[in-house]
Design a protein around this motif. Structure first.
Motif, short mmCIF file in Angstrom:
data_model
loop_
_atom_site.label_atom_id
_atom_site.label_comp_id
_atom_site.label_asym_id
_atom_site.label_seq_id
_atom_site.Cartn_x
_atom_site.Cartn_y
_atom_site.Cartn_z
N UNK A 77 0.81 -1.22 0.00
CA UNK A 77 0.00 0.00 0.00
C UNK A 77 0.84 1.27 0.00
N UNK A 78 1.86 1.38 0.90
CA UNK A 78 2.62 2.64 0.96
C UNK A 78 3.29 3.00 -0.37
N UNK A 79 3.79 2.00 -1.11
CA UNK A 79 4.42 2.27 -2.40
C UNK A 79 3.40 2.88 -3.36
N UNK A 80 2.22 2.25 -3.42
CA UNK A 80 1.20 2.71 -4.38
C UNK A 80 0.71 4.10 -3.98
N UNK A 81 0.45 4.28 -2.68
CA UNK A 81 -0.08 5.59 -2.25
C UNK A 81 0.92 6.71 -2.51
N UNK A 128 10.88 1.04 0.46
CA UNK A 128 10.70 0.45 1.79
C UNK A 128 9.43 1.04 2.43
N UNK A 129 8.65 0.16 3.05
CA UNK A 129 7.33 0.56 3.54
C UNK A 129 7.42 1.71 4.56
N UNK A 130 8.39 1.65 5.47
CA UNK A 130 8.49 2.68 6.51
C UNK A 130 8.92 4.02 5.90
N UNK A 131 9.89 3.95 4.97
CA UNK A 131 10.33 5.19 4.30
C UNK A 131 9.18 5.81 3.52
N UNK A 132 8.39 4.96 2.84
CA UNK A 132 7.25 5.49 2.07
C UNK A 132 6.22 6.14 3.00
N UNK A 133 5.98 5.52 4.17
CA UNK A 133 5.03 6.11 5.12
C UNK A 133 5.54 7.48 5.58
N UNK A 134 6.85 7.58 5.82
CA UNK A 134 7.43 8.88 6.23
C UNK A 134 7.26 9.90 5.10
N UNK A 135 7.41 9.45 3.86
CA UNK A 135 7.28 10.37 2.72
C UNK A 135 5.84 10.85 2.54
N UNK A 136 4.89 9.95 2.77
CA UNK A 136 3.48 10.36 2.64
C UNK A 136 3.16 11.43 3.70
N UNK A 137 3.65 11.21 4.93
CA UNK A 137 3.43 12.21 5.99
C UNK A 137 4.14 13.51 5.64
#
Ligand SMILES: Cc1ncc(COP(=O)(O)O)c(C=O)c1O
Length: 437
Positions: free
Chosen positions: A101-105, A324-333
């Protein structure tokens, strides 16, 4: 813009470095590769917003932001919360083999704002250099051509391909040759290295004449896959080209079927007061590389290109950790915060800081030769390059973190949460430091 921390800075309590900082530096000296040039002995224990605290309790005001990385300030609560939430669910699942999900979002969010034209696609990797390597490979694959043109003064990274494009300082390539073949360099607008030898600021789009010389002598345009350019030259000295330089460059690339790659690793993600630096110039690159500010300090980089450009062969390129899922989550924020006001803050406080630096130049005209930059990507260029170290060390001793840039400049790249009050504090400290020189 709300300040993230309640702590204030600067607050210097010990001689620098303090005893705990010194002890860590001694351990570092024994086991860590010692090729890094540190301008001053800062040890960082923790950081919040613009406030960096060392192990002895000294607090510094951060106008370096981990070399323009910590866009949302250190440990922004929203970014930390996003990282914590994601870390509790999924750390990593290689995007080369699986969907997350994080990559796609994040790809959707970047595709919605990137100025590359219709139907953008995103490829994730780990660092700026890797994004640049990816852009080189993609451009060669897409065009079937081999040559790449970059610019003197450019910095694109340290891996072999990126280091070949880099032409900022000889030390960055000395001893590592042979470099990647088929790379040529041309002159960057307003660069003091210009062969016409004009004063900075007066040099104009004549720099592009050198590109024509390359075309007619060593690099026929129909053999050039890509021209890679920093919309604002970063490491080389924060040179802002005239709009015409980039629009003519884009038109020339288009005319010859050459892909235009905008390396926005440093200038992208709101740093210059717009989400992408290319937007200042009205250009639409074929490929954009991003890294530094993208995930507020988590390792992540991106290559963005139109669907018809991003034509990798299946399995022909990849990255285990990229996306990476955690890095992508940080980028979305991070993107949330940028879109909710930080890009605007970068433009506003950047303009304020620029005007204060101009006044500083007026007061110290025998030391400061030029003030350059856009948004929060600013430098003061010193008339005597030997004074750069003294300014950096003097500022550090007074609790202000700065970095050098190019041959003779000092850069100011605070996190984009910086306030006008913090800008005033930085100016006061710089003023005092310059008065001692
Ligand atoms: C414009 C630009 N491109 C590429 C890079 C390389 O990025 P990294 O150090 O993440 O490999 C940098 C780093 O400073 C940069 O400023």
């Amino acid at each position: 813009m709300a300040i993230v921390t309640t702590l204030s800075a600067p607050s210097i309590q010990t001689k620098l470095p303090g005893p705990k900082a010194r002890a860590l530096i001694e351990r570092d000296l024994r086991v860590v590769s010692q090729h890094y040039h540190r301008d001053y002995p800062l040890v960082v224990e923790e950081a919040s917003g613009l406030v960096v605290t060392d192990p002895d309790g000294n607090r510094f005001l951060d106008f370096a932001a981990g070399i323009a990385v910590c866009a949302t300030g250190h440990c922004h609560p929203d970014v930390v919360a996003a990282i914590r939430a994601q870390a509790g669910k999924l750390l990593h699942m290689c995007p080369t083999d699986f969907y997350t999900g994080p990559v796609v979002e994040l790809a959707e969010r970047l595709a919605a704002v990137a100025p590359v034209g219709e139907n953008p696609r995103v490829f994730f990797t780990n660092s700026g250099a890797e994004a640049v390597e990816s852009a080189i490979k993609l451009a060669r694959l897409r065009t079937g051509r081999q040559k790449i043109v970059a610019f003197f003064g450019a910095f694109h990274g340290r891996t072999m391909g990126a280091a070949t494009l880099t032409a900022s300082k000889a030390v960055q390539r000395r001893g590592y040759g042979p470099m990647l073949p088929e790379v040529h360099h041309s002159y960057y607008a307003q660069c003091y290295r210009c062969p016409v030898n004009r004063e900075p600021q007066t040099c104009d789009v004549e720099c592009l004449d050198h590109l024509e010389t390359l075309f007619h002598t060593v690099a026929p345009p129909d053999e050039i896959a890509a021209i890679i350019v920093e919309p604002i030259q970063g490491e080389g000295g924060y040179y802002v080209p005239k709009k015409e330089f980039l629009t003519r460059l884009a038109a020339t690339a288009k005319k010859h079927g050459i892909l235009l790659v905008a390396d926005e690793v440093q200038a992208g993600m709101g740093r210059t007061g717009k989400m992408f630096a290319s937007e200042h110039f009205g250009i639409e690159p074929d490929i954009i590389t991003l890294a530094k500010g993208l995930a507020s300090g988590m390792p992540l980089a991106a290559v963005i290109a139109r669907d018809e450009v991003m034509t990798w062969n299946s399995g022909g390129h990849g990255s285990t950790y990229g996306g990476n899922a955690v890095s992508c989550a940080a980028a979305i924020a991070t993107l949330d915060l940028l879109e909710k006001g930080l890009v605007e803050n970068s433009a506003d406080v950047g303009a304020y800081l620029f005007s204060k630096l101009e006044s500083l130049k007026g007061r110290h005209s025998q030391i400061i030769g030029d003030v350059r930059g856009l948004g929060l990507m600013l430098v003061i260029d010193l008339l005597d390059p030997k004074l750069v170290d003294a300014v950096l060390v003097g500022a550090f001793e007074r609790g202000l973190l700065l970095l050098g840039c190019g041959d003779s400049a000092v850069r100011l790249t605070p996190p984009l949460v910086v306030t006008t009050e913090q800008a005033d504090t930085a100016i006061e400290i710089l003023d005092k430091v310059l008065a001692t020189l």
